[in-house]
Scaffold this motif. Structure first.
Motif, PDB file in Angstrom:
ATOM      1  N   ALA A  68      18.768  81.296 -26.220  1.00  0.00           N
ATOM      2  CA  ALA A  68      18.577  82.469 -25.434  1.00  0.00           C
ATOM      3  C   ALA A  68      19.651  83.571 -26.419  1.00  0.00           C
ATOM      4  O   ALA A  68      19.186  84.457 -26.607  1.00  0.00           O
ATOM      5  CB  ALA A  68      19.142  82.489 -24.050  1.00  0.00           C
ATOM      6  N   GLY A  69      20.513  82.907 -26.765  1.00  0.00           N
ATOM      7  CA  GLY A  69      21.637  83.811 -27.717  1.00  0.00           C
ATOM      8  C   GLY A  69      20.757  84.289 -29.124  1.00  0.00           C
ATOM      9  O   GLY A  69      20.990  85.381 -29.504  1.00  0.00           O
ATOM     10  N   ILE A  70      19.954  83.244 -29.592  1.00  0.00           N
ATOM     11  CA  ILE A  70      19.211  83.694 -30.952  1.00  0.00           C
ATOM     12  C   ILE A  70      18.266  84.628 -30.628  1.00  0.00           C
ATOM     13  O   ILE A  70      18.122  85.697 -31.232  1.00  0.00           O
ATOM     14  CB  ILE A  70      18.715  82.463 -31.353  1.00  0.00           C
ATOM     15  N   PHE A  71      17.491  84.763 -29.500  1.00  0.00           N
ATOM     16  CA  PHE A  71      16.626  85.719 -29.096  1.00  0.00           C
ATOM     17  C   PHE A  71      17.412  87.076 -28.866  1.00  0.00           C
ATOM     18  O   PHE A  71      16.613  88.147 -29.373  1.00  0.00           O
ATOM     19  CB  PHE A  71      15.875  85.202 -27.785  1.00  0.00           C
ATOM     20  N   LEU A  72      18.530  87.129 -28.370  1.00  0.00           N
ATOM     21  CA  LEU A  72      18.997  88.498 -28.424  1.00  0.00           C
ATOM     22  C   LEU A  72      19.663  88.988 -29.590  1.00  0.00           C
ATOM     23  O   LEU A  72      19.560  89.968 -30.013  1.00  0.00           O
ATOM     24  CB  LEU A  72      20.204  88.335 -27.407  1.00  0.00           C
ATOM     25  N   CYS A  73      20.259  87.831 -30.318  1.00  0.00           N
ATOM     26  CA  CYS A  73      20.538  88.228 -31.882  1.00  0.00           C
ATOM     27  C   CYS A  73      19.280  88.994 -32.712  1.00  0.00           C
ATOM     28  O   CYS A  73      19.492  89.877 -33.555  1.00  0.00           O
ATOM     29  CB  CYS A  73      21.054  87.082 -32.582  1.00  0.00           C
ATOM     30  N   GLY A  74      17.999  88.649 -32.276  1.00  0.00           N
ATOM     31  CA  GLY A  74      17.033  88.932 -33.104  1.00  0.00           C
ATOM     32  C   GLY A  74      16.898  90.456 -32.882  1.00  0.00           C
ATOM     33  O   GLY A  74      16.401  91.121 -33.675  1.00  0.00           O
ATOM     34  N   GLY A  75      17.030  90.911 -31.497  1.00  0.00           N
ATOM     35  CA  GLY A  75      17.152  92.163 -31.000  1.00  0.00           C
ATOM     36  C   GLY A  75      18.107  93.021 -31.798  1.00  0.00           C
ATOM     37  O   GLY A  75      17.873  94.138 -32.111  1.00  0.00           O
ATOM     38  N   PHE A  76      19.378  92.414 -31.643  1.00  0.00           N
ATOM     39  CA  PHE A  76      20.333  93.220 -32.593  1.00  0.00           C
ATOM     40  C   PHE A  76      20.100  93.435 -33.896  1.00  0.00           C
ATOM     41  O   PHE A  76      20.080  94.571 -34.337  1.00  0.00           O
ATOM     42  CB  PHE A  76      21.608  92.483 -32.379  1.00  0.00           C
ATOM     43  N   LEU A  77      19.297  92.533 -34.802  1.00  0.00           N
ATOM     44  CA  LEU A  77      19.163  92.714 -36.148  1.00  0.00           C
ATOM     45  C   LEU A  77      18.199  93.745 -36.212  1.00  0.00           C
ATOM     46  O   LEU A  77      17.937  94.503 -37.179  1.00  0.00           O
ATOM     47  CB  LEU A  77      18.844  91.392 -36.566  1.00  0.00           C
ATOM     48  N   HIS A  78      17.042  93.741 -35.399  1.00  0.00           N
ATOM     49  CA  HIS A  78      15.882  94.402 -35.693  1.00  0.00           C
ATOM     50  C   HIS A  78      16.328  96.011 -35.060  1.00  0.00           C
ATOM     51  O   HIS A  78      15.776  96.676 -35.780  1.00  0.00           O
ATOM     52  CB  HIS A  78      14.866  94.120 -34.487  1.00  0.00           C
ATOM     53  N   SER A  79      17.465  96.124 -34.371  1.00  0.00           N
ATOM     54  CA  SER A  79      17.790  97.577 -33.978  1.00  0.00           C
ATOM     55  C   SER A  79      18.638  98.108 -35.244  1.00  0.00           C
ATOM     56  O   SER A  79      18.503  99.266 -35.135  1.00  0.00           O
ATOM     57  CB  SER A  79      18.476  97.408 -32.589  1.00  0.00           C
TER      58      SER A  79
END
Length: 637
Positions: free
Chosen positions: A255-266
């Protein structure tokens, strides 16, 4: 000449794209090779070219003179750092074959590139290898100062940290799910065989079905995260409490990886702007015009703190380019709004001095000192104006504070005894305490995560909007499946000898069979029963040893060392994560970054190999000890 020591108190392309995302904020664009210093005033760019040409082994004195000339030109235009200079020198050294002798040249140009995070990290690495303690401590001060002051450096550091954490979490999830599936496989196979009792040799069909549960998701291209959740949910009923903790942790990390993907994309749009001298990149990689008012919205990070930094960077850009009237208006506007008063007063004072408004500029310096008495820049600038106006009494009164303040401005290596041409020191963009804002979980991350590279790498074919629900369902299913297994008859495999029995209730009380508890070895009866038990023990031992070698730590799970195995898995995953984020950069990105990342991935790979060997030997030995304790190993059989 004696060298001075600074005076300071799913696809391969997707992985490489993430590496470049980290590197963009702190590396210049290779497309600018035609003009090595684009956007800078002509006199500054020409002198920077001379600095690059003067670098080389044995050219210390010539390079020192050119560096001083460049620094004077930078002072005249309010430029604090030209990060491209060390990059160009290193590239030239690599082409001409003196890269391993470029240390002295790169150290010399640190004075004109104090905000180059890459340069300070490279120098610190060289000092550590060469056991130069004093220089190492000095360079670490420079590195920390550059990260605090240079906005894109902070952004790149945050991105690298998130990418490293994501890679490590991904490796842990894969390691945990496979080890747990291997731990549950014998009992799971026995239960599946019950479904095929009407067929001949049901155990063979069951073995194929369980292996298909492992191989089919990989063959179909299912994301590693989605496959890991499936494997953990499938194994949950056959695991001990400590092993369930490992599986639950793996799902939470996904779940943390999924959110980290959003952070990097942003933050990706801001990374590109930083390389162009926009979005806070103006202090290191400058382009005319600087940041625009829309950069905050386009960068997807809003709020007063980000808007403040963008407006400050725009004013600094106009100041460096030489549009003093526009710069004065921007600083005046910020002062009127009560933003960054000390730094804004100091920079407006420099602009006004260049416009011939000496008294107004001096008043701004004094106002800056009043608002920030410990600010060395404003005191130094006031001291310089006092000397130029022959107001020697005021100059002598603030001289100690001015000299001391200018020397303690890490990472800038200012030496008062050399600054005898009326140099005025501008205030850089202060990034401020933005870590909390940068790492605060926002709803935007969830939306961005659906479109990020991580979604395709880890969670395909689950639609992006369903990933959180999928992870929650996997976690809940594992918990319910475990609770249900305590109420129905299911197979359990003895951890010591591999004997399969049908039990109900807690696994902890039934995972050692009665024969092993009684330490009867191969059994008390002679004949076929004794031979079958001996064969079962032998096959079980070979299975666990194979698991220990192929997936280190698995043997420790069979030995009942769940918490130790979890700690070992975390260490192995951290090493593998470090290798993952540095390997692609070391092979596909040039310059000092590639030079450092190559060393990092080599060290990380060595750590992975050592941990793998240790884990295999540890799991092998732990399981052997378990069997010895229950009289089913070695000569006692």
């Amino acid at each position: 000449m004696t060298r001075r020591v600074p005076n300071r108190s799913r696809r391969a392309w997707a992985r490489y794209a993430l590496f470049l995302l980290v590197l963009l904020p702190i590396a210049p664009s290779p497309l600018a090779a035609a003009d090595p210093f684009p956007g800078y005033p002509a006199v500054v760019g020409a002198q920077a070219v001379r600095v690059v040409e003067a670098a080389g082994p044995g050219k210390g004195e010539v390079l020192e003179q050119e560096v001083r000339s460049l620094r004077r030109a930078m002072f005249e235009h309010g430029i604090l750092s030209i990060n491209t200079v060390p990059d160009r020198i290193f590239d030239r050294a690599a082409r001409e074959g003196w890269k391993h002798r470029s240390y002295e040249s790169l150290r010399a140009v640190a004075r004109v590139a104090p905000l180059s995070v890459t340069l300070w990290a490279w120098l610190a690495r060289e000092d550590a290898v060469g056991f130069r303690l004093e220089e190492f401590l000095s360079d670490m001060d420079g590195l920390s100062g550059a990260i605090r002051v240079y906005g894109p450096g902070l952004l790149g550091y945050a991105a690298w940290t998130v990418l490293f954490a994501s890679a490590s979490a991904g490796w842990f999830a894969v390691w945990a799910s496979i080890c747990l599936l291997l731990r549950a496989r014998p009992a799971l196979t026995a239960d599946v065989a019950r479904l095929f009792n009407r067929f001949p040799r049901p155990e063979i069909i069951a073995t194929g079905a369980v292996l298909a549960c492992f191989a089919v998701p990989i063959a179909w291209g299912v994301g590693l995260g989605a496959a890991a959740v499936f494997w953990i949910a499938l194994s949950a009923a056959y695991l001990r409490r400590g092993e369930l903790l490992i599986g639950g942790t793996a799902i939470l990390l996904l779940a943390g990886i999924f959110l980290c993907g959003g952070f990097l994309h942003s933050i990706q749009p801001m990374a590109g702007k930083a390389r162009q001298g926009r979005w806070l990149g103006v202090e290191g990689y400058y382009s005319p015009g600087g940041p625009g008012a829309g950069d905050v919205a386009e960068g997807r990070l809003g709020g007063p703190e980000w808007e403040r930094m963008t407006r400050f960077a725009r004013a600094r850009a106009e100041m460096q380019w030489g549009d003093q009237h526009t710069a004065e208006a921007l600083w005046t506007e910020m002062i009127g709004e009560g933003r960054d008063l000390a730094d804004a007063y100091n920079n407006r004072g420099i602009v006004r001095v260049r416009l011939g408004k000496t008294e107004e500029g001096l008043a701004d310096f004094e106002a800056a000192v009043e608002r920030n008495p410990s600010g060395g820049r404003a005191q130094w600038n006031a001291y310089q104006l006092y000397l130029q106006q022959f107001r020697l009494e005021q100059a002598s009164r603030i001289q100690p504070a001015a000299w001391a303040g200018i020397r303690n401005l890490a990472p800038f290596d200012y030496r008062a005894e050399e600054m005898t041409h009326g140099e005025l020191v501008a205030s850089p963009l202060r990034v401020g305490d933005v870590w909390k804002q940068l790492y605060t979980v926002r709803t935007d991350w969830l939306r961005e995560a659906r479109e990020s590279v991580f979604h395709g790498m880890f969670f395909r074919p689950v639609p992006g909007k369903w990933v959180p629900l999928f992870l929650a369902a996997g976690w809940i299913w594992a918990a319910l499946w475990k609770l249900l297994s305590r109420k129905i008859w299911m197979h359990s495999v003895c951890r010591a000898c591999g004997t399969t029995t049908v039990v109900v209730g807690s696994r902890e009380t039934t995972d050692i069979c009665n024969s092993c508890r009684a330490q009867v070895g191969r059994g008390v009866r002679a004949g076929e029963e004794r031979e079958q038990r001996g064969l079962r023990i032998l096959l079980h031992r070979r299975y666990v040893r194979a698991c220990s070698v192929l997936f280190p730590g698995a043997g420790a799970l069979w030995a009942g060392k769940e918490l130790q195995a979890m700690l070992y898995g975390a260490l192995l995953s951290l090493s593998a994560g470090l290798f993952t984020v540095s390997w692609g950069a070391g092979r596909h990105v040039g310059g000092m970054i590639a030079d450092m990342q190559t060393d990092v991935w080599r060290v990380a790979l060595g750590a992975v190999v050592l941990l793998w060997m240790f884990g295999a030997a540890w799991g092998w030995r732990a399981f052997e000890t378990l069997q010895l304790n229950h009289n089913v190993a070695g000569e006692r059989l």
